[in-house]
Design a protein around this motif. Structure first.
Motif, mmCIF file in Angstrom:
data_model
loop_
_atom_site.group_PDB
_atom_site.id
_atom_site.type_symbol
_atom_site.label_atom_id
_atom_site.label_comp_id
_atom_site.label_asym_id
_atom_site.label_seq_id
_atom_site.Cartn_x
_atom_site.Cartn_y
_atom_site.Cartn_z
ATOM 1 N N LYS A 186 40.973 36.634 31.340
ATOM 2 C CA LYS A 186 41.774 37.590 32.113
ATOM 3 C C LYS A 186 42.088 37.079 33.520
ATOM 4 C CE LYS A 186 39.429 41.609 30.065
ATOM 5 N NZ LYS A 186 38.692 42.855 30.423
ATOM 6 N N LEU A 187 41.242 36.160 34.019
ATOM 7 C CA LEU A 187 41.332 35.747 35.412
ATOM 8 C C LEU A 187 42.002 34.389 35.543
ATOM 9 C CD1 LEU A 187 37.738 36.716 36.582
ATOM 10 C CD2 LEU A 187 39.804 38.108 36.707
ATOM 11 N N SER A 188 42.563 34.165 36.678
ATOM 12 C CA SER A 188 43.144 32.853 36.969
ATOM 13 C C SER A 188 42.149 32.024 37.765
ATOM 14 C CB SER A 188 44.426 33.014 37.792
ATOM 15 O OG SER A 188 44.122 33.576 39.063
ATOM 16 N N ARG A 189 42.332 30.717 37.757
ATOM 17 C CA ARG A 189 41.469 29.830 38.544
ATOM 18 C C ARG A 189 41.584 30.172 40.028
ATOM 19 N NH1 ARG A 189 41.887 24.618 40.846
ATOM 20 N NH2 ARG A 189 39.970 23.390 40.705
ATOM 21 N N HIS A 190 42.764 30.604 40.449
ATOM 22 C CA HIS A 190 42.985 30.989 41.841
ATOM 23 C C HIS A 190 42.113 32.188 42.210
ATOM 24 C CE1 HIS A 190 45.008 31.830 45.621
ATOM 25 N NE2 HIS A 190 45.225 33.074 45.199
ATOM 26 N N PHE A 191 41.922 33.108 41.245
ATOM 27 C CA PHE A 191 41.106 34.288 41.504
ATOM 28 C C PHE A 191 39.667 33.889 41.832
ATOM 29 C CE2 PHE A 191 38.304 37.741 40.217
ATOM 30 C CZ PHE A 191 38.894 38.849 40.805
ATOM 31 N N LEU A 192 39.126 32.929 41.073
ATOM 32 C CA LEU A 192 37.751 32.493 41.313
ATOM 33 C C LEU A 192 37.612 31.804 42.665
ATOM 34 C CD1 LEU A 192 36.622 31.131 37.827
ATOM 35 C CD2 LEU A 192 35.896 33.229 38.948
ATOM 36 N N SER A 193 38.558 30.940 43.002
ATOM 37 C CA SER A 193 38.471 30.239 44.286
ATOM 38 C C SER A 193 38.595 31.217 45.445
ATOM 39 C CB SER A 193 39.548 29.155 44.370
ATOM 40 O OG SER A 193 40.845 29.727 44.289
ATOM 41 N N ILE A 218 27.529 42.320 47.679
ATOM 42 C CA ILE A 218 28.311 42.588 46.479
ATOM 43 C C ILE A 218 29.605 43.264 46.912
ATOM 44 C CG2 ILE A 218 28.417 43.914 44.338
ATOM 45 C CD1 ILE A 218 25.441 43.606 44.046
ATOM 46 N N LYS A 219 30.735 42.719 46.502
ATOM 47 C CA LYS A 219 32.038 43.273 46.879
ATOM 48 C C LYS A 219 32.791 43.706 45.627
ATOM 49 C CE LYS A 219 32.137 42.686 51.396
ATOM 50 N NZ LYS A 219 33.058 41.730 52.019
ATOM 51 N N SER A 220 33.637 44.696 45.795
ATOM 52 C CA SER A 220 34.466 45.154 44.683
ATOM 53 C C SER A 220 35.802 44.420 44.717
ATOM 54 C CB SER A 220 34.692 46.663 44.771
ATOM 55 O OG SER A 220 35.359 47.005 45.978
ATOM 56 N N LYS A 221 36.340 44.145 43.527
ATOM 57 C CA LYS A 221 37.641 43.500 43.383
ATOM 58 C C LYS A 221 38.451 44.267 42.354
ATOM 59 C CE LYS A 221 37.188 39.968 46.185
ATOM 60 N NZ LYS A 221 38.102 39.722 47.319
ATOM 61 N N ILE A 222 39.736 44.428 42.626
ATOM 62 C CA ILE A 222 40.619 45.156 41.720
ATOM 63 C C ILE A 222 41.532 44.159 41.022
ATOM 64 C CG2 ILE A 222 42.371 46.957 41.509
ATOM 65 C CD1 ILE A 222 41.260 48.211 44.045
ATOM 66 N N LEU A 223 41.511 44.164 39.709
ATOM 67 C CA LEU A 223 42.367 43.274 38.927
ATOM 68 C C LEU A 223 43.786 43.839 38.871
ATOM 69 C CD1 LEU A 223 40.035 42.406 35.894
ATOM 70 C CD2 LEU A 223 40.349 41.168 38.029
ATOM 71 N N PRO A 224 44.743 42.995 38.562
ATOM 72 C CA PRO A 224 46.132 43.484 38.416
ATOM 73 C C PRO A 224 46.238 44.647 37.424
ATOM 74 C CG PRO A 224 46.092 41.098 38.456
ATOM 75 C CD PRO A 224 44.673 41.540 38.424
ATOM 76 N N SER A 225 45.315 44.687 36.449
ATOM 77 C CA SER A 225 45.340 45.761 35.457
ATOM 78 C C SER A 225 44.808 47.074 36.020
ATOM 79 C CB SER A 225 44.499 45.362 34.245
ATOM 80 O OG SER A 225 43.143 45.184 34.634
ATOM 81 N N GLY A 226 44.258 47.041 37.232
ATOM 82 C CA GLY A 226 43.673 48.228 37.830
ATOM 83 C C GLY A 226 42.176 48.347 37.605
ATOM 84 N N GLU A 227 41.599 47.464 36.810
ATOM 85 C CA GLU A 227 40.166 47.478 36.544
ATOM 86 C C GLU A 227 39.389 47.051 37.785
ATOM 87 O OE1 GLU A 227 36.942 45.401 33.465
ATOM 88 O OE2 GLU A 227 39.071 44.882 33.384
ATOM 89 N N VAL A 228 38.313 47.792 38.100
ATOM 90 C CA VAL A 228 37.489 47.487 39.264
ATOM 91 C C VAL A 228 36.268 46.682 38.815
ATOM 92 C CG1 VAL A 228 36.157 48.406 41.184
ATOM 93 C CG2 VAL A 228 38.240 49.579 40.441
ATOM 94 N N LEU A 229 36.061 45.541 39.452
ATOM 95 C CA LEU A 229 34.899 44.711 39.168
ATOM 96 C C LEU A 229 34.069 44.554 40.435
ATOM 97 C CD1 LEU A 229 36.526 41.860 37.047
ATOM 98 C CD2 LEU A 229 35.281 43.854 36.214
#
Length: 736
Positions: A35-42, A53-64
């Motif tokens: 689901k993620l791009s290499r750019h997202f990890l970097s 611990i930080k929250s991140k929102i994916l383009p799909s709206g899912e919170v991680l």
């Protein structure tokens, strides 16, 4: 860490190298990468503070929820991603279950932590350390595996200039993927390398704003420990830290209480105006009783003449003591060198030149605790000898530390006439067969069992002790040893279930130098050779693998041991006592245990009765336990009311004597008055056999009502940690 275990984590684990390349993932991580791009990890690595611990929102709206894990010793890093903010409090399901039921009993906390470590990692050496931040000293709580070359068994040693000091200062994990002279950082690294270790992991146990202990792992395989191991053990150490800390507090309190109780009881039982050798003899007697050590002695030390002399003693009679003797080749000399408590297994060839006069007198281990005067000068030594390996334990070191601290100012203020005669007063011996004095009970069934065991002890046949868990199999094995022909030799205990399979063979049979990477220079004697001319007690014999069963059969048949890496057998004369709570005959039918080995081991079988069949012994044991707790804690004796005594006799006691001890401990602590009434007893003592079994949900729901939501009280009642209770309630939907 094994890939199979990594895949069981309930969140994503992704390992990246310095170039942000993915080098390892678990199953959840692999699914997330799709689901993620290499750019997202970097971007995560650039934006996130590793401590948060930080929250991140994916383009799909899912919170991680994301945390980056880094560790000293590698440029790799882990990206940990879960779907809730507290995702790092969870471990794979098998570990979660263990942590839910994690005990609050200080006597078994270390064993439970060791079991978790053994379940998660393969190693050749494991140490669980406790750290005293105030004194900047440490002691070994639990150790297993290859002995580090050039080390001595000590207690309360300084953490200066060793790896432990680094993790105490930094409160961080220290990883050495590949140990080599080029990366030596600490004083012990050359010894570890010389022993054959090539990968090291040091993990602090942090509680109450500081390091209270450490998990130390060593492997003979380079790169055995990597960043995911560091991550797992850091999480694990956080989850067990509270239990480990409070277990240490309680044990230290018990040690101090025993030491204080010994001092006070001695003063009370001694004529007030005669503060002389009689006082010291009485002190040794009380310490021997309280600590359950076979013999206690106090030795004056004359450093100028390099001599020592026993001035007070109690317990087991030992030949050749009472005269001035040279310090050379004595444990006292080793104690003076290390400036610490030291303990030796006299059957270990590394210490074969120490205390040779004690060999052949039924002594297995000996402990020496330094006694200093008020100026800090070492003036005497307190010693304890045991016929088993108890003198090597943390409990013995803790009790004798407080006792030696008390004796320091006393000896400093006494006028010690070095020519005075000592007059020891031996402990009274009961009328029961020799060696069986510590087995409590007057019921016909236990008297018959003692008679069978004492009769069998006279003959040098292998003995198999069977019975339910908690019935006292090791106590009977030691009694048989002490009353039999091998009593003058060592008593060596091997718990087959507590030693990792990859270490058990070398522990039992020993190895020759060069047999495998990581072995000690000169090789190592196994437990069988350490027990030569004595007794080896193989507990949980039903847990042995088929390969070890075959090797054990050869030892029993031929009375010889073959070291790993050697083709030349070594003759050994050792009495074998084994024990199990499992049905070995059923295991034979199922192909899990060798029939020929079973016939060899149970030449004589002693079956221990469960506690519920011992009738009045239940009350006798309970009263002895209450008297011991009262005596060692300096409090009035607590008594069972007639109604409570009836309930004790009606209960089935599925956990046997061990369960009885736990119940008595709880009653001693929580009952405020001197009489323990039936209403004070735990609810399980009122469970009738015909009652429908409660589900876990129903039981916890009931306890929440009965304890009015007091989770601390419920955790105490269940004998688990408050964190473990919280995990149970959350899993069952009883905790929001």
């Amino acid at each position: 860490m094994k890939k199979q275990l990594l895949d069981q984590f309930p969140y994503a684990i992704i390992r990246l190298n310095a170039e942000y390349q993915v080098t390892l993932t678990n199953l959840r991580g692999q699914g997330l990468l799709n689901k993620l791009s290499r750019h997202f990890l970097s971007k995560i690595l650039d934006d996130i503070d590793p401590t948060l611990i930080k929250s991140k929102i994916l383009p799909s709206g899912e919170v991680l929820f994301v945390q980056v894990f880094i560790v000293n010793g590698t440029s790799d890093r882990l990206v940990l991603i879960g779907d809730e903010v507290e995702f790092l409090t969870h471990l794979p399901a098998p570990f979660e279950q263990i942590l839910e039921d994690f005990t609050a009993d200080p006597n078994v906390v270390n064993q439970r932590i060791a079991s978790l470590v053994q379940e998660a990692a393969t190693f050749e050496r494991f140490d669980l350390m406790r750290v005293d931040r105030t004194l900047r000293k440490y002691t070994y709580e639990y150790s297993i595996g290859l002995e580090v070359e050039g080390t001595l068994h000590t207690a309360y040693s300084s953490i200066m200039n060793i790896g432990l000091e680094w993790i105490v200062q930094n409160e961080a994990v220290h990883l050495v993927e590949t140990l080599s002279p080029e990366v030596f950082s600490f004083r012990e690294d050359p010894q570890l390398y010389q022993t054959g270790f090539r990968s090291i992991l040091r993990v602090p146990i942090v509680f109450d704003h500081g390091v209270v202990g450490a998990i130390l792992l060593a492997s003979s395989e380079a790169e055995r420990f990597q960043i995911e191991d560091a991550m797992f053990f850091e999480i694990l150490s956080k989850l067990v830290a509270q239990s480990f800390f409070f277990a240490g507090v309680q044990l230290q309190h018990e040690f101090q209480t025993l030491g204080t109780s010994t001092l006070l009881q001695t003063i009370i039982s001694t004529v007030p105006d005669r503060f002389t050798y009689e006082f010291l003899n009485q002190y040794c007697t009380q310490l021997s009783l309280n600590s359950k050590v076979d013999r206690v002695g106090i030795f004056l030390i004359d450093q100028e003449r390099k001599q020592c002399r026993c001035i007070a003693e109690a317990g087991k009679t030992i030949e050749g003591l009472g005269q001035w003797t040279l310090l050379s080749n004595t444990g006292i000399q080793e104690m003076m060198k290390s400036k610490s408590i030291v303990a030796f297994n006299l059957a270990d060839p590394r210490f074969q030149n120490i205390e040779q006069s004690l060999v052949g007198q039924g002594i297995t281990a000996i402990l020496y605790a330094p006694i200093e005067n008020q100026e800090g000068k070492l003036i005497a030594a307190l010693t304890g000898v045991t016929s088993d390996e108890f003198a090597l334990s943390l409990a013995a070191a803790g009790i004798f530390k407080y006792a030696s601290d008390h004796l320091g100012p006393i000896l400093s203020n006494m006028s010690l006439d070095t020519q005075a005669e000592t007059s020891s007063q031996p402990i009274q011996v009961s009328a029961v067969p020799k060696g069986f004095e510590h087995i409590i009970g007057s019921s016909e069934v236990i008297r018959n069992t003692i008679h069978q065991a004492s009769t069998a002890a006279k003959y040098d046949f292998p003995i198999l002790i069977t019975g339910e868990t908690g019935t006292g199999k090791e106590l009977f094995a030691k009694a048989i040893h002490q009353s039999g022909p091998s009593a003058k030799g060592p008593f060596i205990v091997v718990n087959s279930a507590a030693i990792p399979p990859n270490l058990l063979e070398s522990e039992l049979f020993g190895y020759k130098e060069g047999a495998f990477t990581g072995g000690l220079k000169g090789g190592k004697k196994g437990k069988f050779l350490l027990a030569d001319e004595g007794t080896i007690f193989l507990d949980e014999i039903g847990e042995l693998s088929s390969e070890l069963q075959a090797k054990l059969l050869r030892v029993v048949q031929e009375q010889e041991v073959e070291l790993l890496g050697s083709c030349k057998p070594i003759p050994v004369h050792v009495r074998i006592i084994s024990a199990t709570h499992r049905d070995l005959k059923s295991m034979v039918q199922q192909g899990e245990f060798r029939e020929d080995l079973l016939y060899r081991l149970n030449a004589i079988e002693i079956q221990l009765p469960p506690l519920h069949l011992r009738g009045i012994d239940i009350l006798e044991l309970a009263e002895r336990m209450l008297h011991f707790l009262s005596r060692t804690n300096g409090t009035p004796v607590k008594l069972l009311s007639p109604e409570a005594r009836v309930q004790f006799l009606k209960y089935s006691w599925p956990g046997n004597v061990r369960q009885l001890q736990n119940v008595i401990n709880r009653l001693f602590v929580f009952v405020e008055g001197q009489v323990i009434n039936s209403r004070d007893l735990p609810p399980e003592l009122y469970t009738h056999d015909g009652d429908e079994a409660e589900t876990e949900y129903q039981k916890l729901e009931r306890l929440l009502r009965e304890f009015e939501g007091n989770k601390t009280a419920i955790a105490h009642y269940l004998g688990i940690t408050r964190t473990g209770l919280w995990k149970k309630l959350k899993r069952l939907g009883l905790q929001s």
